[in-house]
Design an enzyme around this catalytic site. Structure first.
Site, PDB file in Angstrom:
ATOM      1  N   ASN A  91      99.929 -10.261   7.013  1.00  0.00           N
ATOM      2  CA  ASN A  91     100.867 -10.037   7.626  1.00  0.00           C
ATOM      3  C   ASN A  91     102.029 -11.106   7.942  1.00  0.00           C
ATOM      4  OD1 ASN A  91      98.589  -8.351   8.927  1.00  0.00           O
ATOM      5  ND2 ASN A  91     100.187  -7.562   9.766  1.00  0.00           N
TER       6      ASN A  91
ATOM      7  N   GLN B 145      94.889  -2.387  20.721  1.00  0.00           N
ATOM      8  CA  GLN B 145      93.866  -3.304  20.812  1.00  0.00           C
ATOM      9  C   GLN B 145      93.553  -4.176  19.459  1.00  0.00           C
ATOM     10  OE1 GLN B 145      92.622  -4.365  23.609  1.00  0.00           O
ATOM     11  NE2 GLN B 145      94.210  -3.201  24.268  1.00  0.00           N
TER      12      GLN B 145
ATOM     13  N   ALA C  62     109.355  -4.455  12.298  1.00  0.00           N
ATOM     14  CA  ALA C  62     110.551  -3.553  12.501  1.00  0.00           C
ATOM     15  C   ALA C  62     110.446  -2.692  13.322  1.00  0.00           C
ATOM     16  CB  ALA C  62     110.749  -3.082  10.915  1.00  0.00           C
TER      17      ALA C  62
ATOM     18  N   ARG D  41     106.658  -1.352   9.135  1.00  0.00           N
ATOM     19  CA  ARG D  41     105.524  -2.128   9.591  1.00  0.00           C
ATOM     20  C   ARG D  41     105.914  -2.483  11.227  1.00  0.00           C
ATOM     21  NH1 ARG D  41     104.620  -5.212   4.035  1.00  0.00           N
ATOM     22  NH2 ARG D  41     106.712  -4.712   3.944  1.00  0.00           N
TER      23      ARG D  41
ATOM     24  N   LYS E 159      90.656  -6.511  12.992  1.00  0.00           N
ATOM     25  CA  LYS E 159      90.592  -7.736  13.107  1.00  0.00           C
ATOM     26  C   LYS E 159      91.008  -8.729  12.056  1.00  0.00           C
ATOM     27  CE  LYS E 159      88.349 -11.533  15.516  1.00  0.00           C
ATOM     28  NZ  LYS E 159      89.160 -11.941  16.609  1.00  0.00           N
TER      29      LYS E 159
ATOM     30  N   GLY F 209      96.304   2.226  22.097  1.00  0.00           N
ATOM     31  CA  GLY F 209      96.124   1.113  23.046  1.00  0.00           C
ATOM     32  C   GLY F 209      96.535  -0.316  22.740  1.00  0.00           C
TER      33      GLY F 209
ATOM     34  N   TYR G 117      95.360   3.078   0.389  1.00  0.00           N
ATOM     35  CA  TYR G 117      96.015   1.851   0.004  1.00  0.00           C
ATOM     36  C   TYR G 117      94.970   0.462  -0.542  1.00  0.00           C
ATOM     37  CZ  TYR G 117      99.066  -2.438   0.959  1.00  0.00           C
ATOM     38  OH  TYR G 117      99.744  -3.596   0.921  1.00  0.00           O
TER      39      TYR G 117
HETATM   40  P1  NAD Z   1     108.431  -4.295  -0.058  1.00  0.00           P
HETATM   41  O1  NAD Z   1     108.270  -3.156   0.017  1.00  0.00           O
HETATM   42  O2  NAD Z   1     109.511  -5.193   0.835  1.00  0.00           O
HETATM   43  O3  NAD Z   1     108.799  -4.774  -1.405  1.00  0.00           O
HETATM   44  C1  NAD Z   1     108.047  -4.258  -2.458  1.00  0.00           C
HETATM   45  C2  NAD Z   1     109.328  -4.111  -3.432  1.00  0.00           C
HETATM   46  O4  NAD Z   1     108.953  -3.333  -4.621  1.00  0.00           O
HETATM   47  C3  NAD Z   1     110.679  -3.123  -3.124  1.00  0.00           C
HETATM   48  O5  NAD Z   1     111.868  -3.729  -3.008  1.00  0.00           O
HETATM   49  C4  NAD Z   1     110.414  -1.901  -3.946  1.00  0.00           C
HETATM   50  O6  NAD Z   1     111.749  -1.450  -4.330  1.00  0.00           O
HETATM   51  C5  NAD Z   1     109.815  -2.408  -5.244  1.00  0.00           C
HETATM   52  N1  NAD Z   1     109.279  -1.536  -5.991  1.00  0.00           N
HETATM   53  C6  NAD Z   1     108.097  -0.509  -5.765  1.00  0.00           C
HETATM   54  N2  NAD Z   1     107.765   0.021  -6.601  1.00  0.00           N
HETATM   55  C7  NAD Z   1     108.652  -0.150  -7.622  1.00  0.00           C
HETATM   56  C8  NAD Z   1     108.612   0.159  -8.888  1.00  0.00           C
HETATM   57  N3  NAD Z   1     108.136   1.484  -9.390  1.00  0.00           N
HETATM   58  N4  NAD Z   1     109.453  -0.269  -9.777  1.00  0.00           N
HETATM   59  C9  NAD Z   1     110.275  -1.224  -9.355  1.00  0.00           C
HETATM   60  N5  NAD Z   1     110.320  -2.027  -8.101  1.00  0.00           N
HETATM   61  C10 NAD Z   1     109.514  -1.246  -7.359  1.00  0.00           C
HETATM   62  O7  NAD Z   1     106.968  -5.176   0.457  1.00  0.00           O
HETATM   63  P2  NAD Z   1     106.675  -6.528   0.768  1.00  0.00           P
HETATM   64  O8  NAD Z   1     106.395  -6.872   2.286  1.00  0.00           O
HETATM   65  O9  NAD Z   1     107.742  -7.647   0.039  1.00  0.00           O
HETATM   66  O10 NAD Z   1     105.340  -6.984  -0.114  1.00  0.00           O
HETATM   67  C11 NAD Z   1     105.386  -7.219  -1.430  1.00  0.00           C
HETATM   68  C12 NAD Z   1     103.812  -7.082  -1.933  1.00  0.00           C
HETATM   69  O11 NAD Z   1     103.049  -7.831  -1.129  1.00  0.00           O
HETATM   70  C13 NAD Z   1     103.402  -5.673  -2.072  1.00  0.00           C
HETATM   71  O12 NAD Z   1     102.518  -5.752  -3.241  1.00  0.00           O
HETATM   72  C14 NAD Z   1     102.378  -5.720  -0.756  1.00  0.00           C
HETATM   73  O13 NAD Z   1     101.295  -4.760  -1.093  1.00  0.00           O
HETATM   74  C15 NAD Z   1     102.026  -7.033  -0.621  1.00  0.00           C
HETATM   75  N6  NAD Z   1     101.710  -7.292   0.834  1.00  0.00           N
HETATM   76  C16 NAD Z   1     102.656  -7.730   1.824  1.00  0.00           C
HETATM   77  C17 NAD Z   1     102.312  -8.071   3.021  1.00  0.00           C
HETATM   78  C18 NAD Z   1     103.286  -8.635   4.212  1.00  0.00           C
HETATM   79  O14 NAD Z   1     102.719  -9.152   5.036  1.00  0.00           O
HETATM   80  N7  NAD Z   1     104.562  -8.440   3.767  1.00  0.00           N
HETATM   81  C19 NAD Z   1     100.937  -7.459   3.453  1.00  0.00           C
HETATM   82  C20 NAD Z   1      99.896  -7.456   2.566  1.00  0.00           C
HETATM   83  C21 NAD Z   1     100.240  -7.156   1.167  1.00  0.00           C
HETATM   84  N1  UDP Z   2     101.414  -0.551  15.420  1.00  0.00           N
HETATM   85  C1  UDP Z   2     101.834  -0.198  16.729  1.00  0.00           C
HETATM   86  N2  UDP Z   2     103.258   0.421  17.036  1.00  0.00           N
HETATM   87  C2  UDP Z   2     104.295   0.492  16.049  1.00  0.00           C
HETATM   88  C3  UDP Z   2     103.896   0.125  14.846  1.00  0.00           C
HETATM   89  C4  UDP Z   2     102.474  -0.296  14.345  1.00  0.00           C
HETATM   90  O1  UDP Z   2     101.050  -0.122  17.563  1.00  0.00           O
HETATM   91  O2  UDP Z   2     105.195   0.951  16.464  1.00  0.00           O
HETATM   92  C5  UDP Z   2     100.233  -0.875  15.241  1.00  0.00           C
HETATM   93  C6  UDP Z   2      99.451  -0.473  13.974  1.00  0.00           C
HETATM   94  O3  UDP Z   2      98.804   0.578  14.723  1.00  0.00           O
HETATM   95  C7  UDP Z   2      98.774  -1.665  13.736  1.00  0.00           C
HETATM   96  C8  UDP Z   2      99.546  -2.939  13.720  1.00  0.00           C
HETATM   97  O4  UDP Z   2     100.411  -2.342  14.710  1.00  0.00           O
HETATM   98  O5  UDP Z   2      97.324  -1.773  14.417  1.00  0.00           O
HETATM   99  C9  UDP Z   2      99.973  -3.286  12.677  1.00  0.00           C
HETATM  100  O6  UDP Z   2     100.663  -2.501  11.887  1.00  0.00           O
HETATM  101  P1  UDP Z   2     101.555  -2.476  10.611  1.00  0.00           P
HETATM  102  O7  UDP Z   2     102.328  -1.504  10.099  1.00  0.00           O
HETATM  103  O8  UDP Z   2     102.383  -3.884  10.668  1.00  0.00           O
HETATM  104  O9  UDP Z   2     100.582  -2.945   9.353  1.00  0.00           O
HETATM  105  P2  UDP Z   2      98.956  -3.456   9.148  1.00  0.00           P
HETATM  106  O10 UDP Z   2      98.887  -4.779   9.729  1.00  0.00           O
HETATM  107  O11 UDP Z   2      98.178  -2.219   9.870  1.00  0.00           O
HETATM  108  O12 UDP Z   2      98.902  -3.369   7.833  1.00  0.00           O
END
Ligand code: NAD
Ligand code: UDP
Length: 389
Positions: free
Chosen positions: A214, A257, A238, A235, A340, A255, A185
């Protein structure tokens, strides 16, 4: 008054209403961005996604006061010729579409790479060819591991900010070996960032790249067995919410950590609106968007969520609220972790004057109140059906 307040940009110029093609508008971030744009701006949104459950209240049908402001276009950007037309119709494209749950990175690496790189290519191409502005969502994961993580555990340099603070224009991207498919990813996101940056440099594409750290809040991901597959692993917010709703121990991977900084979705959305409305300040930049003051280990997060959930639900915590699991049990082979994530905030602060506001405790209270109200009854029903069969 809210709508009037955002009609001038940061340089005092009036903001013209834009048409925005928002891809992935039906997801967690997209749903909050659509709500914000509808409530507080005059922009028009062409909402593109394969599903619309999280924005149904805005599009199915649009409430009368939003007539003409938002439309839903159900399409998969992998293979739909309508995409180019929608991008051409818009002034700005925001691409949020991605597979972005860690449980998929090592178990579905091909889908992950295709979704985050290949499927984003036409979006970049259409924006570049049609001279349209692009805001692309990348991730803090492009930083990978910190430099300090390679030093011995108790090495004093690990405490020095140069060894862990993540800076957009300076920090390297440090991923594990190819067998650790977790990094599929991050690597796909890095390559699409480089491609967008190159389109800017060679062909003049006007772009902004967002690196979320996050972002969390209501509507994030799904609760397994209720509004998502029972075997699905969302994630951490949830996952832990699901455990709390079912009164089962929270699972700490390796752990618990690892450290994360969590930012409230509503704070983060304000940063995105500033980017949308201040192109001269946002174009050509990569922005970290996170809250460096909200740092916890995953174990601390589990403790806080357990306490907060007990308060909002009135249910006493379990005697053993957490259990340890190995990452290979929980995620399978090829998992690895970011140690981190502290975002440097200087660029977004200087360009857009944005700062996060909400402390972790407060955002967990709001979010877990929402989770409890939205899911408690459904989880109970699902658990009693499951035990009956
Ligand atoms: P999400 O999974 O809730 O939203 C992504 C949306 O894109 C979904 O509704 C999905 O149906 C749609 N989608 C995926 N593939 C598609 C396709 N081929 N055609 C049409 N729709 C499509 O995730 P999010 O948390 O809202 O994240 C949005 C963006 O932000 C992503 O690019 C993700 O990598 C980035 N991001 C989010 C976080 C966060 O903290 N939430 C962290 C890092 C990066
Ligand atoms: N994690 C955990 N228990 C769970 C789900 C996630 O300990 O039930 C940990 C995971 O290994 C990572 C952190 O929580 O260290 C955050 O995970 P997330 O899936 O939110 O995504 P990330 O921040 O790694 O992109």
């Amino acid at each position: 008054p809210a709508a009037a307040a955002v009609c001038l940009d940061l340089d005092g110029n009036p903001i013209a209403p834009l048409t925005i093609c928002m891809i992935g508008a039906g997801g967690f971030i997209g749903s909050h961005l659509c709500e914000k744009l509808m409530a507080e701006t005059r922009h028009v949104v062409l909402a593109v996604d394969v599903y619309c459950d999280k924005i149904r209240h805005l599009v199915d049908p649009a409430p009368p006061h939003l007539a003409g402001r938002i439309s839903f276009h159900r399409l998969n950007i992998k293979n739909d010729s309508r995409l180019e037309g929608l991008i051409k119709m818009a002034d700005l494209t925001i691409n949020l579409a991605a597979i972005c749950t860690p449980a998929d990175y090592n178990t579905r690496p091909l889908d992950t790479i295709y979704s985050n790189f290949i499927d984003a290519l036409p979006v970049v191409k259409y924006c570049s060819e049609n001279s349209k502005r692009l805001i692309h969502f990348s991730t803090c994961e492009v930083y990978g591991k910190t430099i300090g993580s390679f030093l011995p555990k108790d090495h004093p340099l690990r405490k020095e900010p140069e060894f862990y603070v993540l800076k957009e224009d300076e920090s390297p991207c440090i991923f594990g070996p190819i067998v650790k498919q977790r990094w599929s990813y991050a690597c796909a996101k890095q390559l699409i960032e480089r491609l967008i940056f190159a389109e800017g440099a060679e062909n003049g594409l006007e772009f902004t790249i967002v690196r979320p750290f996050n972002w969390i809040g209501p509507r994030m991901d799904f609760i397994p067995g209720v509004d998502g597959p029972s075997e699905g692993v969302p994630r951490v917010l949830a996952c832990f919410s699901n455990n709390l709703l079912r009164r089962e121990p929270l699972k700490l991977v390796d752990g618990g950590q690892s450290q994360r900084t969590f930012v409230y979705i509503k704070d983060a959305i304000e940063a995105v609106v500033l980017m949308i409305e201040n192109p001269a300040r946002a174009n050509g930049h990569i922005f970290n968007v996170g809250n460096p003051d909200n740092e916890v280990t995953v174990r601390e997060l589990a403790q806080m969520m357990t306490e907060v959930y007990a308060n909002v639900s009135g249910e006493a915590p379990l005697d053993e609220p957490m259990i340890d699991v190995s990452s290979s049990q929980f995620y399978g082979e090829g998992y690895d972790d970011s140690d981190k994530r502290i975002p440097d905030m200087s660029i977004i602060n200087k360009q857009l004057g944005w700062n996060p506001k909400t402390p972790l405790k407060d955002l967990l209270e709001t979010t877990l109140t929402y989770q409890h109200k939205t899911y408690k009854e459904a989880v109970k029903r699902q658990m009693s059906q499951a035990s009956a069969t």
